[in-house]
Design an enzyme around this catalytic site. Structure first.
Site, PDB file in Angstrom:
ATOM      1  N   LYS A  22      37.879  80.566 114.258  1.00  0.00           N
ATOM      2  CA  LYS A  22      38.000  79.514 113.237  1.00  0.00           C
ATOM      3  C   LYS A  22      37.546  78.176 113.813  1.00  0.00           C
ATOM      4  O   LYS A  22      36.719  77.480 113.237  1.00  0.00           O
ATOM      5  CB  LYS A  22      39.455  79.414 112.762  1.00  0.00           C
ATOM      6  CG  LYS A  22      39.741  78.168 111.941  1.00  0.00           C
ATOM      7  CD  LYS A  22      41.181  78.078 111.520  1.00  0.00           C
ATOM      8  CE  LYS A  22      42.099  77.429 112.512  1.00  0.00           C
ATOM      9  NZ  LYS A  22      42.027  75.962 112.609  1.00  0.00           N
ATOM     10  N   ASN A  23      38.130  77.808 114.960  1.00  0.00           N
ATOM     11  CA  ASN A  23      37.855  76.472 115.493  1.00  0.00           C
ATOM     12  C   ASN A  23      36.400  76.299 115.923  1.00  0.00           C
ATOM     13  O   ASN A  23      35.858  75.197 115.850  1.00  0.00           O
ATOM     14  CB  ASN A  23      38.792  76.152 116.659  1.00  0.00           C
ATOM     15  CG  ASN A  23      40.206  75.864 116.170  1.00  0.00           C
ATOM     16  OD1 ASN A  23      40.439  75.757 114.971  1.00  0.00           O
ATOM     17  ND2 ASN A  23      41.146  75.742 117.097  1.00  0.00           N
ATOM     18  N   ARG A  94      42.134  68.423 109.364  1.00  0.00           N
ATOM     19  CA  ARG A  94      41.713  67.441 110.369  1.00  0.00           C
ATOM     20  C   ARG A  94      40.278  67.642 110.852  1.00  0.00           C
ATOM     21  O   ARG A  94      39.561  66.679 111.147  1.00  0.00           O
ATOM     22  CB  ARG A  94      42.625  67.562 111.602  1.00  0.00           C
ATOM     23  CG  ARG A  94      43.738  66.573 111.683  1.00  0.00           C
ATOM     24  CD  ARG A  94      44.841  67.104 112.577  1.00  0.00           C
ATOM     25  NE  ARG A  94      44.386  67.385 113.934  1.00  0.00           N
ATOM     26  CZ  ARG A  94      44.582  66.576 114.966  1.00  0.00           C
ATOM     27  NH1 ARG A  94      45.199  65.436 114.801  1.00  0.00           N
ATOM     28  NH2 ARG A  94      44.163  66.901 116.169  1.00  0.00           N
ATOM     29  N   CYS A 118      47.397  57.768 109.608  1.00  0.00           N
ATOM     30  CA  CYS A 118      47.114  57.087 110.878  1.00  0.00           C
ATOM     31  C   CYS A 118      46.252  55.849 110.658  1.00  0.00           C
ATOM     32  O   CYS A 118      45.475  55.777 109.727  1.00  0.00           O
ATOM     33  CB  CYS A 118      46.441  58.020 111.860  1.00  0.00           C
ATOM     34  SG  CYS A 118      44.842  58.566 111.334  1.00  0.00           S
ATOM     35  N   ARG A 123      46.300  57.304 116.918  1.00  0.00           N
ATOM     36  CA  ARG A 123      45.971  58.704 116.700  1.00  0.00           C
ATOM     37  C   ARG A 123      45.625  58.957 115.260  1.00  0.00           C
ATOM     38  O   ARG A 123      46.186  58.317 114.392  1.00  0.00           O
ATOM     39  CB  ARG A 123      47.173  59.560 117.091  1.00  0.00           C
ATOM     40  CG  ARG A 123      47.304  59.603 118.569  1.00  0.00           C
ATOM     41  CD  ARG A 123      48.514  60.358 118.956  1.00  0.00           C
ATOM     42  NE  ARG A 123      48.451  60.564 120.392  1.00  0.00           N
ATOM     43  CZ  ARG A 123      49.208  61.399 121.053  1.00  0.00           C
ATOM     44  NH1 ARG A 123      50.077  62.135 120.417  1.00  0.00           N
ATOM     45  NH2 ARG A 123      49.097  61.512 122.337  1.00  0.00           N
ATOM     46  N   PRO A 124      44.828  59.930 114.906  1.00  0.00           N
ATOM     47  CA  PRO A 124      44.202  60.842 115.849  1.00  0.00           C
ATOM     48  C   PRO A 124      42.708  60.631 116.020  1.00  0.00           C
ATOM     49  O   PRO A 124      42.033  61.544 116.460  1.00  0.00           O
ATOM     50  CB  PRO A 124      44.452  62.202 115.187  1.00  0.00           C
ATOM     51  CG  PRO A 124      44.316  61.892 113.718  1.00  0.00           C
ATOM     52  CD  PRO A 124      44.703  60.454 113.536  1.00  0.00           C
ATOM     53  N   MET A 125      42.155  59.442 115.663  1.00  0.00           N
ATOM     54  CA  MET A 125      40.695  59.318 115.704  1.00  0.00           C
ATOM     55  C   MET A 125      40.197  58.297 116.737  1.00  0.00           C
ATOM     56  O   MET A 125      39.000  58.076 116.854  1.00  0.00           O
ATOM     57  CB  MET A 125      40.184  58.910 114.313  1.00  0.00           C
ATOM     58  CG  MET A 125      40.217  59.997 113.265  1.00  0.00           C
ATOM     59  SD  MET A 125      38.991  61.269 113.546  1.00  0.00           S
ATOM     60  CE  MET A 125      37.475  60.419 113.138  1.00  0.00           C
ATOM     61  N   ASP A 126      41.127  57.627 117.466  1.00  0.00           N
ATOM     62  CA  ASP A 126      40.694  56.530 118.341  1.00  0.00           C
ATOM     63  C   ASP A 126      39.677  56.977 119.394  1.00  0.00           C
ATOM     64  O   ASP A 126      38.716  56.262 119.685  1.00  0.00           O
ATOM     65  CB  ASP A 126      41.918  55.861 119.006  1.00  0.00           C
ATOM     66  CG  ASP A 126      42.814  56.847 119.724  1.00  0.00           C
ATOM     67  OD1 ASP A 126      42.835  58.033 119.334  1.00  0.00           O
ATOM     68  OD2 ASP A 126      43.486  56.453 120.687  1.00  0.00           O
ATOM     69  N   ASP A 308      47.904  76.264 120.926  1.00  0.00           N
ATOM     70  CA  ASP A 308      47.833  77.111 119.728  1.00  0.00           C
ATOM     71  C   ASP A 308      48.452  78.496 119.938  1.00  0.00           C
ATOM     72  O   ASP A 308      48.508  79.287 118.996  1.00  0.00           O
ATOM     73  CB  ASP A 308      46.371  77.253 119.265  1.00  0.00           C
ATOM     74  CG  ASP A 308      45.842  75.980 118.619  1.00  0.00           C
ATOM     75  OD1 ASP A 308      46.644  75.060 118.383  1.00  0.00           O
ATOM     76  OD2 ASP A 308      44.626  75.905 118.354  1.00  0.00           O
ATOM     77  N   ILE A 330      50.609  68.805 124.294  1.00  0.00           N
ATOM     78  CA  ILE A 330      49.433  68.357 123.528  1.00  0.00           C
ATOM     79  C   ILE A 330      49.853  67.675 122.226  1.00  0.00           C
ATOM     80  O   ILE A 330      49.348  66.618 121.887  1.00  0.00           O
ATOM     81  CB  ILE A 330      48.485  69.542 123.210  1.00  0.00           C
ATOM     82  CG1 ILE A 330      48.150  70.322 124.487  1.00  0.00           C
ATOM     83  CG2 ILE A 330      47.219  69.064 122.519  1.00  0.00           C
ATOM     84  CD1 ILE A 330      47.289  69.623 125.497  1.00  0.00           C
ATOM     85  N   ARG A 400      44.798  79.989 106.355  1.00  0.00           N
ATOM     86  CA  ARG A 400      43.875  79.022 106.950  1.00  0.00           C
ATOM     87  C   ARG A 400      43.220  79.591 108.210  1.00  0.00           C
ATOM     88  O   ARG A 400      42.101  79.211 108.541  1.00  0.00           O
ATOM     89  CB  ARG A 400      44.621  77.735 107.338  1.00  0.00           C
ATOM     90  CG  ARG A 400      45.096  76.913 106.171  1.00  0.00           C
ATOM     91  CD  ARG A 400      45.642  75.587 106.665  1.00  0.00           C
ATOM     92  NE  ARG A 400      44.743  75.035 107.673  1.00  0.00           N
ATOM     93  CZ  ARG A 400      45.128  74.299 108.710  1.00  0.00           C
ATOM     94  NH1 ARG A 400      46.387  74.000 108.891  1.00  0.00           N
ATOM     95  NH2 ARG A 400      44.255  73.848 109.577  1.00  0.00           N
TER      96      ARG A 400
END
Ligand code: UD1
Length: 422
Positions: A22-23, A94, A118, A123-126, A308, A330, A400
């Site tokens: 998936k990832n 995300r 956010c 977090r979570p895009m910085d 995960d 994490i 998902r």
């Protein structure tokens, strides 16, 4: 809403096929935005997250055609006609933020909704934002959307990540393929999905070296071309199904699995007294004792123990001999499965980022609620060995990330069924 009913049914045996990751697929799909020629992915998993990424790409003007019952995704970004990734789609997942890097690189501008909850810089895009800014992008937050532009194109730079973020490494690596000059990513993430993305980008004509190590060098090129690429096996699905015969007893071969994808996880299983053998077709897993031994786990970026697989490992530790300490490094709030496992008779104490699990001889089935993707599958695993019936609700989380979970587990002898909700 659908539910899943599991009954402890004794030892499991047989073979279980592992799907494409998936990832990996979620990061390979946005790579289509980098080229005006077609990108075709084979071995794609059939999951609702992939449908969400399809919807997002189509909203940008990509053509996405699902072939062979969804195992092949044929994409073309020849006619991109929209540069805005809308909140209504992005908030669902995300990984939607992975369109940002490719869009600025190809179009010189992009508007991408923040995934919700956010503020800029936090977090979570910085890490993504600072990386793209280092390449010359100008990024502003307006009304919940990141407005990014690079009017004179992106330029190669040295980007030193403060944390080895998987998504930021993928986003900046994709953007850098079309930047002018050389980009060096330091403290880059080393996950197999990053190596898979780099392999695909190289097939598209990108010049990338060092993926799989913490320093990745990308030499920008003028354009990328079309390619066909098979998605790497899903190491999280692999680790999850490796646990099924360990929890319920028995011996199962996970077809398509490789030790290199799950080495730190397999080491922990061996420490707990499980036999893991690599075969020509995959990984064979066998529980050799009545109860496994408790082991301690600390989640870390790859090649460390994957976050995960933490929930699934906790399900195993619930019936292990002794006491186990699981430390989550994490994500801050990733023990939502603990209270559900407790409802099944587990003894778990959570303090901050640490969970202490005292193994009990047997869990008892109960109605439980899935809280997120990996938590939901940990409850199913727990149910495989519990006495009585376990009914897991909110299984849309499971859809998902796990393809045909009922069919796959039934195939190795589990007593599991999906009950349609009204
Ligand atoms: C990816 C995986 C996810 C996995 C995670 C960690 C995909 C689609 N998802 O998520 O399944 O659990 O890696 O292995 O591949 N962070 C920041 N700022 C940023 C980016 C991240 O603070 O700009 C923080 C996150 O909040 C989190 C940690 O860093 O606490 C790890 O995040 P990251 O490695 O980026 O994970 P994802 O790419 O989101």
């Amino acid at each position: 809403m659908d539910r899943i009913l599991v009954k402890g049914n004794g030892a499991l045996s047989g073979e279980i096929p592992i799907s494409g990751a998936k990832n990996a697929c979620l990061t390979l799909m946005p790579a289509t935005l980098l080229s005006d020629e077609p990108l075709t992915l084979t071995n794609a998993p059939r999951l609702s997250d992939i449908a969400t990424m399809t919807e997002l790409l189509q909203s940008l003007g990509c053509e996405v055609t699902s072939l062979q019952a969804g195992q092949v995704q044929a994409m073309s970004s020849h006619d991109l006609n929209n540069h805005k990734a809308d909140y209504d789609i992005v908030r669902k997942m995300r990984a939607s933020n992975l369109v940002l890097g490719p869009m600025i690189a190809r179009l010189g501008h992009a508007v991408v909704s923040l995934p919700g909850g956010c503020a800029i810089g936090a977090r979570p895009m910085d890490i993504h934002i600072h990386g793209l800014e280092a390449l010359g992008a100008q990024i502003e937050l307006k009304e919940g959307y990141l407005h990014a532009k690079a009017p004179s194109g992106l330029k190669g730079a040295v980007v030193d990540f403060p944390f080895a973020s998987v998504g930021a490494t993928e986003n900046i690596m994709m953007a850098a393929t079309l930047a002018k000059g050389t980009t060096v990513l330091k403290n880059a993430a080393r996950e197999p999905e990053i190596v898979d993305l780099a392999d695909c980008l190289r097939k598209m004509g990108a010049q990338i070296e060092g993926d799989g190590t913490s320093e990745i060098t990308i030499q920008g090129v003028d354009s990328l071309h079309g390619a066909t690429h098979p998605v790497v096996s899903d190491r999280i699905e692999l680790g999850t199904y490796m646990l099924a015969p360990v929890i319920a007893g028995g011996e199962v071969e996970c077809l398509g699995g490789k030790l290199s994808l799950v080495q730190s996880f397999a080491n922990k299983l061996e420490e707990a007294g499980v036999e893991v053998t690599e075969t020509a077709r995959g990984l064979k897993v066998k529980r050799t004792t009545d109860r496994v031994k408790s082991v301690d786990v600390v989640t870390e970026p790859f090649p460390g123990f994957p976050t995960d697989l933490q929930a699934q490992m906790m399900a195993l530790m619930c019936t292990a001999e002794g006491e186990s300490v699981l430390e989550e490094k994490i994500f801050e709030n990733r023990f939502m499965h603990a209270p559900e496992l407790t409802r099944m008779g587990a003894e778990i104490e959570v303090q901050g980022g640490t969970a202490t699990v005292k193994g009990v001889a047997r869990l008892k089935g109960a109605p439980v609620m899935a809280t997120d993707l990996r938590a939901s599958v940990s409850l199913i695993l727990a149910g495989l060995a519990a006495e009585g019936e376990t009914v897991v609700s909110r299984v849309y989380h499971l859809d998902r990330g796990y393809e045909h979970v009922v069919r796959k587990l039934s195939g190795i002898g589990a007593n599991i069924e999906r009950i349609s909700g009204e």
